[in-house]
Design a protein around this motif. Sequence first.
Motif, PDB file in Angstrom:
ATOM      1  N   VAL A  40      13.127 -86.599 -13.993  1.00  0.00           N
ATOM      2  CA  VAL A  40      14.235 -86.082 -14.800  1.00  0.00           C
ATOM      3  C   VAL A  40      15.551 -86.260 -14.054  1.00  0.00           C
ATOM      4  O   VAL A  40      16.548 -86.710 -14.627  1.00  0.00           O
ATOM      5  CB  VAL A  40      14.006 -84.600 -15.179  1.00  0.00           C
ATOM      6  CG1 VAL A  40      15.250 -83.994 -15.796  1.00  0.00           C
ATOM      7  CG2 VAL A  40      12.834 -84.486 -16.144  1.00  0.00           C
ATOM      8  N   PHE A  48      18.589 -88.581 -15.076  1.00  0.00           N
ATOM      9  CA  PHE A  48      19.920 -87.994 -15.182  1.00  0.00           C
ATOM     10  C   PHE A  48      20.941 -88.865 -14.470  1.00  0.00           C
ATOM     11  O   PHE A  48      21.978 -89.225 -15.030  1.00  0.00           O
ATOM     12  CB  PHE A  48      19.885 -86.587 -14.584  1.00  0.00           C
ATOM     13  CG  PHE A  48      21.205 -85.900 -14.576  1.00  0.00           C
ATOM     14  CD1 PHE A  48      21.932 -85.789 -13.409  1.00  0.00           C
ATOM     15  CD2 PHE A  48      21.742 -85.362 -15.730  1.00  0.00           C
ATOM     16  CE1 PHE A  48      23.146 -85.162 -13.400  1.00  0.00           C
ATOM     17  CE2 PHE A  48      22.947 -84.726 -15.728  1.00  0.00           C
ATOM     18  CZ  PHE A  48      23.663 -84.629 -14.552  1.00  0.00           C
ATOM     19  N   GLN A 108      11.821 -87.152 -23.188  1.00  0.00           N
ATOM     20  CA  GLN A 108      10.807 -87.035 -22.134  1.00  0.00           C
ATOM     21  C   GLN A 108      10.201 -85.648 -22.210  1.00  0.00           C
ATOM     22  O   GLN A 108      10.905 -84.674 -22.460  1.00  0.00           O
ATOM     23  CB  GLN A 108      11.410 -87.227 -20.740  1.00  0.00           C
ATOM     24  CG  GLN A 108      11.895 -88.620 -20.469  1.00  0.00           C
ATOM     25  CD  GLN A 108      12.469 -88.722 -19.066  1.00  0.00           C
ATOM     26  OE1 GLN A 108      12.960 -87.755 -18.506  1.00  0.00           O
ATOM     27  NE2 GLN A 108      12.402 -89.903 -18.511  1.00  0.00           N
ATOM     28  N   GLY A 119       8.750 -80.110 -17.727  1.00  0.00           N
ATOM     29  CA  GLY A 119      10.131 -80.455 -18.020  1.00  0.00           C
ATOM     30  C   GLY A 119      10.258 -81.202 -19.325  1.00  0.00           C
ATOM     31  O   GLY A 119       9.313 -81.853 -19.783  1.00  0.00           O
ATOM     32  N   ALA A 179      13.446 -83.425 -21.687  1.00  0.00           N
ATOM     33  CA  ALA A 179      14.799 -83.990 -21.690  1.00  0.00           C
ATOM     34  C   ALA A 179      15.138 -84.460 -23.095  1.00  0.00           C
ATOM     35  O   ALA A 179      14.268 -84.979 -23.815  1.00  0.00           O
ATOM     36  CB  ALA A 179      14.894 -85.142 -20.705  1.00  0.00           C
ATOM     37  N   THR A 182      18.468 -81.355 -20.045  1.00  0.00           N
ATOM     38  CA  THR A 182      17.154 -81.270 -19.412  1.00  0.00           C
ATOM     39  C   THR A 182      16.817 -79.804 -19.172  1.00  0.00           C
ATOM     40  O   THR A 182      17.696 -78.984 -18.911  1.00  0.00           O
ATOM     41  CB  THR A 182      17.093 -82.032 -18.067  1.00  0.00           C
ATOM     42  OG1 THR A 182      18.071 -81.494 -17.179  1.00  0.00           O
ATOM     43  CG2 THR A 182      17.356 -83.503 -18.257  1.00  0.00           C
TER      44      THR A 182
END
Length: 191
Positions: free
Chosen positions: A8, A12, A119, A147, A149, A159
């Motif tokens: 992530v 980013f 994601q 996580g 996103a 995220t």
Amino acid sequence: MINMKKLVILSFFVCMSIQSIVAEVSNNVKFMGISMEAPFSEFVSSLAKKCELVDASSSYAVFKGDFAGLAECSIMVASTDGALLTMVLSQEYNSWQQMKSDFLTIAKAYESKYGTPTQKTWDFDAGYYDGCGEEIKAIKNDYCNYGVAYMIDQRLLVTIMITNKCRIVFAYAIIGEEKAPTEINVNADDI
């Protein structure tokens, strides 16, 4: 297997460095109902009406407040090259079941609002698993990969993840040619 947090964060930074994205500026890019297109000082002033301002300078501000149903979060806003980056850190959790419940509730709410995430990972590494009884140990040893996103209107990367500090962390960043920062220094171990 690549750690979700690293994936992530890498995603980013890749998105933040993309200079070729041409997207129409949208007034829908908001954080807590405040336009992220606003000048930094105006954004901070508006957020200070909703949260307690703890510290500020010309390029960052730190607040305390509730966010996404979580009480007493730390909210950080930074401006770099005219772009806003907003991070929200929950309080530290001592219970896997409570952290998982909060994370999944939040993820479901975000999916209802923003649609399918770009994601999504909800698992553990190194022999740990949900229900093993050692989830907090796994999280602290960086074996938790929870996580999601979202890319919203090709302008806003959002995220949400669980970090090795037993916190739920949210990051909101405007991306694209007009506002893309040249560099952001974020140490994942500090969040």
